[in-house]
Design an enzyme around this catalytic site. Structure first.
Site, mmCIF file in Angstrom:
data_model
loop_
_atom_site.group_PDB
_atom_site.id
_atom_site.type_symbol
_atom_site.label_atom_id
_atom_site.label_comp_id
_atom_site.label_asym_id
_atom_site.label_seq_id
_atom_site.Cartn_x
_atom_site.Cartn_y
_atom_site.Cartn_z
ATOM 1 N N LYS A 170 -40.516 28.584 -39.400
ATOM 2 C CA LYS A 170 -40.226 27.354 -38.646
ATOM 3 C C LYS A 170 -41.445 26.912 -37.850
ATOM 4 O O LYS A 170 -41.849 25.761 -37.854
ATOM 5 C CB LYS A 170 -39.037 27.592 -37.697
ATOM 6 N N LYS A 189 -39.068 18.210 -49.003
ATOM 7 C CA LYS A 189 -37.748 18.753 -48.683
ATOM 8 C C LYS A 189 -37.207 19.590 -49.830
ATOM 9 O O LYS A 189 -36.562 20.586 -49.624
ATOM 10 C CB LYS A 189 -36.765 17.623 -48.362
ATOM 11 N N ARG A 220 -38.083 12.984 -48.206
ATOM 12 C CA ARG A 220 -38.335 14.005 -49.252
ATOM 13 C C ARG A 220 -39.809 14.347 -49.358
ATOM 14 O O ARG A 220 -40.191 15.271 -50.053
ATOM 15 C CB ARG A 220 -37.808 13.499 -50.596
ATOM 16 N N GLU A 224 -44.436 25.784 -40.266
ATOM 17 C CA GLU A 224 -44.316 24.594 -41.127
ATOM 18 C C GLU A 224 -44.279 23.295 -40.336
ATOM 19 O O GLU A 224 -44.634 22.254 -40.874
ATOM 20 C CB GLU A 224 -43.120 24.710 -42.065
ATOM 21 N N HIS A 259 -49.507 50.487 -38.134
ATOM 22 C CA HIS A 259 -50.190 50.952 -39.366
ATOM 23 C C HIS A 259 -51.284 49.996 -39.799
ATOM 24 O O HIS A 259 -51.556 49.859 -40.988
ATOM 25 C CB HIS A 259 -49.142 51.131 -40.476
ATOM 26 N N GLU A 302 -37.863 33.993 -40.376
ATOM 27 C CA GLU A 302 -37.440 32.585 -40.278
ATOM 28 C C GLU A 302 -38.084 31.910 -39.071
ATOM 29 O O GLU A 302 -38.561 30.785 -39.164
ATOM 30 C CB GLU A 302 -35.917 32.491 -40.213
ATOM 31 N N ASN A 306 -39.699 11.796 -62.021
ATOM 32 C CA ASN A 306 -39.747 12.983 -61.150
ATOM 33 C C ASN A 306 -39.860 14.182 -62.068
ATOM 34 O O ASN A 306 -39.147 14.273 -63.069
ATOM 35 C CB ASN A 306 -38.462 13.118 -60.316
ATOM 36 N N GLY A 307 -40.764 15.133 -61.708
ATOM 37 C CA GLY A 307 -40.893 16.362 -62.513
ATOM 38 C C GLY A 307 -42.287 16.473 -63.105
ATOM 39 O O GLY A 307 -43.231 15.846 -62.646
ATOM 40 N N TRP A 333 -44.778 12.251 -55.058
ATOM 41 C CA TRP A 333 -45.388 13.439 -54.423
ATOM 42 C C TRP A 333 -46.309 13.991 -55.491
ATOM 43 O O TRP A 333 -45.847 14.545 -56.485
ATOM 44 C CB TRP A 333 -44.308 14.426 -54.024
ATOM 45 N N CYS A 365 -40.623 13.623 -55.238
ATOM 46 C CA CYS A 365 -40.565 12.196 -55.597
ATOM 47 C C CYS A 365 -39.148 11.666 -55.443
ATOM 48 O O CYS A 365 -38.184 12.395 -55.460
ATOM 49 C CB CYS A 365 -40.984 12.029 -57.050
HETATM 50 C C1 AGP Z 1 -37.562 25.689 -44.961
HETATM 51 O O1 AGP Z 1 -37.679 25.145 -43.649
HETATM 52 C C2 AGP Z 1 -38.548 25.087 -45.912
HETATM 53 N N1 AGP Z 1 -38.392 23.670 -45.969
HETATM 54 C C3 AGP Z 1 -38.553 25.752 -47.271
HETATM 55 O O2 AGP Z 1 -38.991 27.080 -47.082
HETATM 56 C C4 AGP Z 1 -37.209 25.794 -48.024
HETATM 57 O O3 AGP Z 1 -36.331 26.697 -47.392
HETATM 58 C C5 AGP Z 1 -37.480 26.293 -49.451
HETATM 59 O O4 AGP Z 1 -38.327 25.377 -50.101
HETATM 60 C C6 AGP Z 1 -36.200 26.473 -50.275
HETATM 61 O O5 AGP Z 1 -35.536 25.247 -50.408
HETATM 62 P P1 AGP Z 1 -34.009 25.265 -50.926
HETATM 63 O O6 AGP Z 1 -33.210 26.035 -49.918
HETATM 64 O O7 AGP Z 1 -33.622 23.817 -50.998
HETATM 65 O O8 AGP Z 1 -34.001 25.934 -52.264
#
Ligand code: AGP
Length: 611
Positions: free
Chosen positions: A487, A606, A27, A490, A506, A483, A103-104, A77, A2
């Site tokens: 990428k 984000k 966000r 997502e 295995h 990683e 937010n929260g 959100w 949010c």
């Molecule tokens: C990464 O591309 C993602 N957006 C997600 O995995 C992110 O790395 C994760 O939510 C951790 O976020 P942070 O580094 O802000 O703690």
């Protein structure tokens, strides 16, 4: 997550709120709303809508149809209650006099809602936030701050609140606990925001609220209070990055812009930390004897930051011979971790607000460990609760899929490994110097890899229609594969998984069939021949193999793999920092060809500030 914006001043509030919310769209959200005090009608005018911010903006003609010079805005959100107009914020009290943005999560909202319902208070939404608005009215007897204070003694959970009351239209109230909130100072006006980008066009003078603090914003300034409602003064800091740093700068997507910014981000991150042939961290408070006395290092993070930790484990153990454990933050606090005063817990987070990671940090502190955090967002919650912070200085990262923050986090944990090895005497001067030279070369070599991005775009065009992809690798290449896989998943929504190459046989190799795409990572020289044998293994079962290796192994790999991407030969500590760039580009181009919403992938945010 949010987004919150608040304004009180002499200009029309609605356009300012909408503009601020537009800077928070990245966000991730599913609805938006504004509440403005209409002086003429002496009422709160509340407008909200499910969907993109444009839906709301069109409804109120960019704010032109909503008069008033004090208001709150919110992008939601959904956590409690599905995305809908009625569940959007601001939420208002039964009389319509009190509007709240939040937010929260209010963890005890159900019992409070039951209590208020028994008092005859009607509810219109499914949200936990409406409970806050109704509760403030329940306690309101003419003193808004007092009523808010009484509510705060009853609600539990994480909250950043903005509050506006038509009986007290010359003020906004802000409250912060476990969810970031920033105060902005202007001439004859004050601002409130969950992220500084929302108000940067109006002011660069900001304060970061701490947990438990309240603030009363007026046209003449801001008065802050601690959790005991005692007046306090807050440090006002100058935000020094440019508004356009949070803009696309001519690129089609923030993600591509941030991939291309990596050389510069790495220079900003690395060069101030290498001085006179030594790794140098300013204001580094961890004493050498403390490092020597460590019996364990824990790395705790989520998502891509966790993947940084996976690479960090290999490098820290290889260089320092100290045992290193890596844990998912969401698992850490429930696994009864073996942590004590001789454990250093390294917390990694781009946003510095990830609630899972913050909760793990607090658990580690409770167990007696010191916390060193590697963070991008200056002044973020995790940064402020750490014993030592190393900022990546990557600049604002807008795309949900992290790239430059990942790369600079990786550089920092590698610099840390080098510095610790120097302190522990576990590295020779020659090896230390060679590694520093690798750091100096890294930004230019990333630039070199980026200059060949058309090759990656070509491979993406060959493979973007696959619906199942394997990333395989050994040692740091396995960590790199984690990683690369995330990428791709997502932003392109293609199912993929990273697998330790040696583990494939295995069980999981049963999934490899004719045409399965396998991205084989083999940059780590000492295990190249092992990696080659795994390529042969999957090829013999019909896989299409796209290999990533170094220039010196291009020819040998080319004899077996269907396609080969190479990176320059560089110091082995830098290999993941270089190898991740083709994987970022591959994911980007595949998602582009699949027409995905690259900067705002479905279901993602984000910064994940819920558990
Ligand atoms: C990464 O591309 C993602 N957006 C997600 O995995 C992110 O790395 C994760 O939510 C951790 O976020 P942070 O580094 O802000 O703690």
């Amino acid at each position: 997550m949010c987004g919150i914006v608040g304004y009180i001043g002499r200009e029309q509030a609605a356009p300012i709120l909408l503009e601020g919310l537009s800077r928070l769209e990245y966000r991730g959200y599913d609805s938006a709303g504004v509440a403005v005090y209409d002086q003429g009608a002496d009422t709160l005018s509340v407008h909200k809508a499910k969907g993109r911010l444009k839906v709301l903006s069109d409804q109120i003609e960019g704010g032109a149809t909503v008069p008033g010079t004090v208001g709150l805005g919110h992008t939601r959100w959904a956590t409690h209650g599905a995305p809908s107009d009625v569940n959007s914020h601001p939420q208002v009290s039964r009389s319509g006099k009190i509007a709240v943005v939040h937010n929260g999560i209010i963890e005890n909202y159900a019992e409070l809602k039951a209590f208020l319902s028994e008092q005859g208070v009607p509810f219109t939404s499914e949200t936990d936030t409406e409970v806050v608005a109704q509760l403030i009215e329940y306690f309101y007897e003419g003193d808004l701050l007092d009523a808010v204070g009484r509510v705060l003694r009853r609600i539990e959970g994480a909250y950043a609140l903005g509050i506006l009351c038509s009986d007290a239209p010359d003020q906004l109230i802000a409250v912060r606990k476990d969810s970031p909130l920033i105060l902005g100072y202007g001439e004859g006006c004050s601002f409130l925001a969950s992220d500084v980008t929302a108000i940067l066009r109006h002011t660069r003078q900001v304060s970061y609220m701490e947990d438990g603090e309240l603030a009363v914003l007026t046209r003449d300034g801001i008065q802050c209070y601690n959790h005991l409602m005692q007046p306090i003064s807050k440090e006002i800091v100058q935000v020094d990055w440019e508004v356009d740093a949070a803009e696309k700068g001519g690129y089609e997507h923030f993600m591509f812009k941030e991939i291309m910014e990596q050389p510069e981000a790495l220079r900003r991150c690395i060069s101030p930390r290498i001085r006179d042939g030594e790794v140098y961290f300013e204001n580094f408070s961890l004493e050498d004897d403390y490092i020597r006395g460590l019996d364990k290092i824990y790395i705790v993070a989520c998502g891509s930051s966790y993947h940084v930790g996976m690479v960090g484990k290999y490098h820290l153990e290889r260089l320092t011979r100290k045992p290193v454990e890596v844990a998912l933050a969401s698992e850490f606090r429930y696994m009864e971790p073996i942590v004590g005063p001789n454990t250093l817990v390294i917390v990694i987070s781009q946003s510095g607000e990830t609630l899972d990671t913050m909760a793990a940090l607090r658990e580690a502190h409770r167990l007696g460990a010191k916390i060193l955090s590697i963070v991008n967002v200056v002044g973020s919650s995790i940064a402020r609760e750490s014993d030592q912070v190393l900022y990546t200085w990557a600049g604002p990262e807008i795309a949900v899929a992290t790239t430059k923050a990942y790369s600079t986090q990786l550089a920092l944990i590698n610099l840390l490994a080098l510095r610790f090895a120097r302190i522990l005497g576990t590295i020779t001067p020659e090896a230390y110097g060679a590694a520093l030279e690798g750091f100096r070369q890294l930004p230019d070599m990333v630039e070199q890899v980026l200059s060949h991005r058309d090759d990656i775009q070509y491979f993406a065009s060959q493979y973007f229609n696959h619906n199942s992809v394997f990333f395989i690798g050994r040692n740091v290449d396995y960590a790199l594969g984690l990683e690369g896989s995330l990428k791709l998943k997502e932003i392109s929504y293609i199912h993929s998984e990273a697998y330790a190459s040696g583990e494939l046989k295995h069980g999981t190799i049963s999934l490899i069939e004719e045409g399965t795409l396998v991205i084989a990572l083999s940059t780590y020289g000492p295990l190249f021949q092992k990696a080659m044998s795994n390529v042969v293994e999957v090829k013999s079962r019909g896989a299409d193999v796209l290999a990533l290796t170094t220039d010196s192994h291009r020819e040998e790999m080319g004899r077996t793999a269907d396609a080969v991407v190479t990176i320059p030969d560089i110091h082995e500590l830098m290999l993941p920092s270089l190898g991740v760039v083709p994987l970022q580009l591959f994911a980007y181009y595949v998602a582009l060809m699949r027409g995905c919403d690259i900067d705002k992938p479905r279901n993602l945010a984000k910064s994940v500030t819920v558990e």
